[in-house]
Design an enzyme around this catalytic site. Structure first.
Site, PDB file in Angstrom:
ATOM      1  N   ARG A 190       0.169  -8.954   5.550  1.00 27.95           N
ATOM      2  CA  ARG A 190       0.289 -10.431   5.401  1.00 27.95           C
ATOM      3  C   ARG A 190      -0.752 -10.946   6.194  1.00 27.95           C
ATOM      4  O   ARG A 190      -0.937 -10.737   7.334  1.00 27.95           O
ATOM      5  CB  ARG A 190       1.468 -10.862   5.386  1.00 27.95           C
ATOM      6  N   HIS A 211      -6.950 -10.327  -1.651  1.00 29.56           N
ATOM      7  CA  HIS A 211      -5.687  -9.752  -1.600  1.00 29.56           C
ATOM      8  C   HIS A 211      -5.766  -8.731  -2.912  1.00 29.56           C
ATOM      9  O   HIS A 211      -5.095  -8.818  -3.981  1.00 29.56           O
ATOM     10  CB  HIS A 211      -4.651 -10.924  -2.100  1.00 29.56           C
TER      11      HIS A 211
HETATM   12  N1  LIG Z   1      -2.546  -6.421   0.484  1.00 25.78           N
HETATM   13  C1  LIG Z   1      -1.914  -5.776  -0.674  1.00 25.78           C
HETATM   14  O1  LIG Z   1      -2.588  -5.702  -1.963  1.00 25.78           O
HETATM   15  C2  LIG Z   1      -0.500  -5.400  -0.387  1.00 25.78           C
HETATM   16  C3  LIG Z   1       0.068  -5.733   0.997  1.00 25.78           C
HETATM   17  N2  LIG Z   1       1.252  -4.950   0.880  1.00 25.78           N
HETATM   18  C4  LIG Z   1       2.137  -5.320   2.297  1.00 25.78           C
HETATM   19  O2  LIG Z   1       2.479  -4.008   2.744  1.00 25.78           O
HETATM   20  C5  LIG Z   1       3.796  -4.076   3.531  1.00 25.78           C
HETATM   21  C6  LIG Z   1       4.449  -2.796   3.778  1.00 25.78           C
HETATM   22  O3  LIG Z   1       4.686  -2.156   2.598  1.00 25.78           O
HETATM   23  P1  LIG Z   1       5.541  -1.165   2.711  1.00 25.78           P
HETATM   24  O4  LIG Z   1       4.945   0.138   3.383  1.00 25.78           O
HETATM   25  O5  LIG Z   1       5.986  -0.634   1.213  1.00 25.78           O
HETATM   26  O6  LIG Z   1       7.028  -1.348   3.538  1.00 25.78           O
HETATM   27  P2  LIG Z   1       8.205  -0.617   3.993  1.00 25.78           P
HETATM   28  O7  LIG Z   1       9.268  -1.591   4.204  1.00 25.78           O
HETATM   29  O8  LIG Z   1       8.075   0.675   3.181  1.00 25.78           O
HETATM   30  O9  LIG Z   1       7.777  -0.132   5.377  1.00 25.78           O
HETATM   31  C7  LIG Z   1       7.497  -1.008   6.434  1.00 25.78           C
HETATM   32  C8  LIG Z   1       7.189  -0.359   7.757  1.00 25.78           C
HETATM   33  O10 LIG Z   1       7.203  -1.256   8.788  1.00 25.78           O
HETATM   34  C9  LIG Z   1       7.883  -0.646  10.021  1.00 25.78           C
HETATM   35  N3  LIG Z   1       8.346  -1.952  10.764  1.00 25.78           N
HETATM   36  C10 LIG Z   1       8.933  -2.880  10.241  1.00 25.78           C
HETATM   37  N4  LIG Z   1       9.233  -4.062  11.134  1.00 25.78           N
HETATM   38  C11 LIG Z   1       8.562  -3.568  12.333  1.00 25.78           C
HETATM   39  C12 LIG Z   1       8.676  -3.863  13.768  1.00 25.78           C
HETATM   40  N5  LIG Z   1       9.195  -4.971  14.120  1.00 25.78           N
HETATM   41  N6  LIG Z   1       8.028  -2.886  14.833  1.00 25.78           N
HETATM   42  C13 LIG Z   1       7.157  -1.840  14.189  1.00 25.78           C
HETATM   43  N7  LIG Z   1       7.375  -1.369  12.915  1.00 25.78           N
HETATM   44  C14 LIG Z   1       8.080  -2.017  12.160  1.00 25.78           C
HETATM   45  C15 LIG Z   1       8.893   0.027   9.429  1.00 25.78           C
HETATM   46  O11 LIG Z   1       9.482   0.768  10.340  1.00 25.78           O
HETATM   47  P3  LIG Z   1      10.763   1.788  10.316  1.00 25.78           P
HETATM   48  O12 LIG Z   1       9.991   2.932   9.505  1.00 25.78           O
HETATM   49  O13 LIG Z   1      11.026   2.204  11.532  1.00 25.78           O
HETATM   50  O14 LIG Z   1      11.489   1.100   9.260  1.00 25.78           O
HETATM   51  C16 LIG Z   1       8.167   0.948   8.309  1.00 25.78           C
HETATM   52  O15 LIG Z   1       7.832   1.912   8.857  1.00 25.78           O
HETATM   53  C17 LIG Z   1       4.515  -4.948   2.458  1.00 25.78           C
HETATM   54  O16 LIG Z   1       5.434  -5.598   2.987  1.00 25.78           O
HETATM   55  C18 LIG Z   1       3.171  -6.080   2.146  1.00 25.78           C
HETATM   56  O17 LIG Z   1       3.444  -7.212   2.929  1.00 25.78           O
HETATM   57  C19 LIG Z   1       1.975  -4.086   0.039  1.00 25.78           C
HETATM   58  C20 LIG Z   1       1.376  -3.904  -1.104  1.00 25.78           C
HETATM   59  C21 LIG Z   1      -0.066  -4.293  -1.544  1.00 25.78           C
HETATM   60  O1  LIG Z   2       2.832  -5.418  -3.379  1.00 26.31           O
HETATM   61  C1  LIG Z   2       2.361  -6.394  -2.395  1.00 26.31           C
HETATM   62  O2  LIG Z   2       3.110  -6.677  -1.600  1.00 26.31           O
HETATM   63  C2  LIG Z   2       1.121  -7.134  -2.544  1.00 26.31           C
HETATM   64  O3  LIG Z   2       0.609  -7.929  -1.623  1.00 26.31           O
HETATM   65  C3  LIG Z   2       0.586  -6.956  -4.044  1.00 26.31           C
HETATM   66  O4  LIG Z   2      -0.750  -7.603  -4.004  1.00 26.31           O
END
Ligand SMILES: NC(=O)C1=CN([C@@H]2O[C@H](COP(=O)(O)OP(=O)(O)OC[C@H]3O[C@@H](n4cnc5c(N)ncnc54)[C@H](OP(=O)(O)O)[C@@H]3O)[C@@H](O)[C@H]2O)C=CC1
Ligand SMILES: O=C(O)C(=O)CO
Length: 318
Positions: free
Chosen positions: A233, A281
């Site tokens: 983000r 995005h």
């Molecule tokens: N640009 C785009 O088009 C898109 C962007 N996104 C972004 O990607 C993000 C991640 O998605 P997703 O993988 O599904 O999320 P998940 O909730 O599956 O995973 C989050 C990861 O971040 C880690 N994490 C969270 N807080 C911390 C912290 N304080 N310190 C260290 N590690 C931390 C978690 O650790 P742990 O494993 O230990 O819980 C986990 O490994 C979304 O929230 C979104 O913002 C998503 C889709 C599309």
């Molecule tokens: O899936 C998300 O979080 C996205 O940002 C998709 O655009």
């Protein structure tokens, strides 16, 4: 479907997209017993709405559905839903699908290779019809990638990078072991993770702990000449700190897909930075069909009394 059937309200594409949504829900869950309606349909009685599939609902709108059972996010990140000050206390399902994982892994691998092969400079030279003195960039085998966040998308991203030969590590909140990856966890291990990272990819969720994590102090801990890809983000990154690190040579390049303000305003300096690729995005938005499939899976699970996959956890904040 009778005019008293429960409703699934979909906020994407308006009335024009409704036939596509209905066809996809019918394909994946013909027996769901829900009428699929458009978010802005004035004919829908709010009392019939039991499920919504949304991105950025207007503040207060969700609280106006007295029989709402769950909120299905159109995105993996749910910050666009949590921003509603009147958000009802209901389950929120994150939109994570195999297609999102594939799209994100492909997008970040493409970005890593573009940075590795100096593409921002090559593209800028082409715009000036200028033939480059060609250098011999490093290969993936000589390059260390570090992924912040090892969740559904971070892990898929890390694995695809490792598959094509990048020396890949990941950083998460909790310790883990993943074949082919070096895993780091928590604030204590962040400096060691950063010190071995030539290309840093942010795939964290937006939380109190992760906001502005990528600031001048963190960027200084990367090896000189490192590059950054932000697909998490906009709030994860202090953009002025990144631009300063690029200008000063601490960073060599960046691919930025997410911003504090979207669409990114035309007068934002980052559009014109020669070492930055700006994408709108665009990393990993799943298709409507895939979102319908995943929403149908989630609703079917909940109707069967089971927890849906990828449920947002209020205590963790992601
Ligand atoms: N640009 C785009 O088009 C898109 C962007 N996104 C972004 O990607 C993000 C991640 O998605 P997703 O993988 O599904 O999320 P998940 O909730 O599956 O995973 C989050 C990861 O971040 C880690 N994490 C969270 N807080 C911390 C912290 N304080 N310190 C260290 N590690 C931390 C978690 O650790 P742990 O494993 O230990 O819980 C986990 O490994 C979304 O929230 C979104 O913002 C998503 C889709 C599309
Ligand atoms: O899936 C998300 O979080 C996205 O940002 C998709 O655009």
């Amino acid at each position: 479907m009778s005019s008293s059937s429960p409703v699934l309200l979909v906020k994407s594409g308006g009335a024009a997209a409704l036939p596509e949504w209905r066809a996809s829900f019918h394909e994946f869950a013909p027996g769901l017993g829900l009428e699929v309606c458009a978010w802005d349909d004035p004919e829908v009685d709010p009392a019939r709405v039991e499920y919504v599939l949304v991105w950025q609902p207007e503040a207060g709108r969700l609280a106006r559905f007295p029989n709402l059972k769950a909120i299905i996010s159109s995105a993996a990140g749910v910050d666009h839903i949590l921003a509603d000050p009147h958000l009802p206390d209901l389950p929120i399902v994150r939109m994570v699908t195999p297609e999102t994982q594939q799209r994100m892994a492909e997008f970040t691998v493409m970005s890593s290779l573009m940075l590795l092969k100096d593409m921002p400079r090559i593209v800028a030279q082409q715009a000036r019809a200028q033939w480059l003195e060609f250098s011999t960039p490093r290969t993936a085998l000589e390059t260390r990638v570090g992924v912040l966040g090892l969740g559904a998308l971070g892990l898929a991203t890390a694995r695809m990078h490792a598959t094509i030969g990048f020396d890949t590590a990941g950083w998460a909140r909790s310790p883990r072991s993943e074949k082919g990856l070096s895993c780091y966890a928590g604030a204590d291990q962040l400096p060691a993770f950063l010190a071995r990272t030539d290309i840093l990819i942010c795939l964290l969720p937006e939380t109190e702990d992760t906001r502005h994590l990528l600031d001048a102090d963190l960027l200084r801990q990367l090896p000189r000449g490192a590059a950054v890809i932000n697909v998490g983000r906009g709030s994860h990154l202090c953009l002025p700190d990144l631009l300063a690190a690029l200008d000063e040579g601490q960073l060599s390049g960046a691919v930025l897909d997410v911003f504090d303000e979207e669409p990114l305003p035309a007068d934002a300096a980052v559009w014109r930075h020669p070492r930055v690729l700006v994408t709108p995005h665009a990393a990993a938005t799943p298709s409507r069909r895939e979102r319908a499939r995943q929403a149908a899976v989630a609703i079917s699970a909940m109707l069967g009394g089971l927890p849906p996959p990828h449920l947002y956890d209020r205590a963790r904040g992601y």
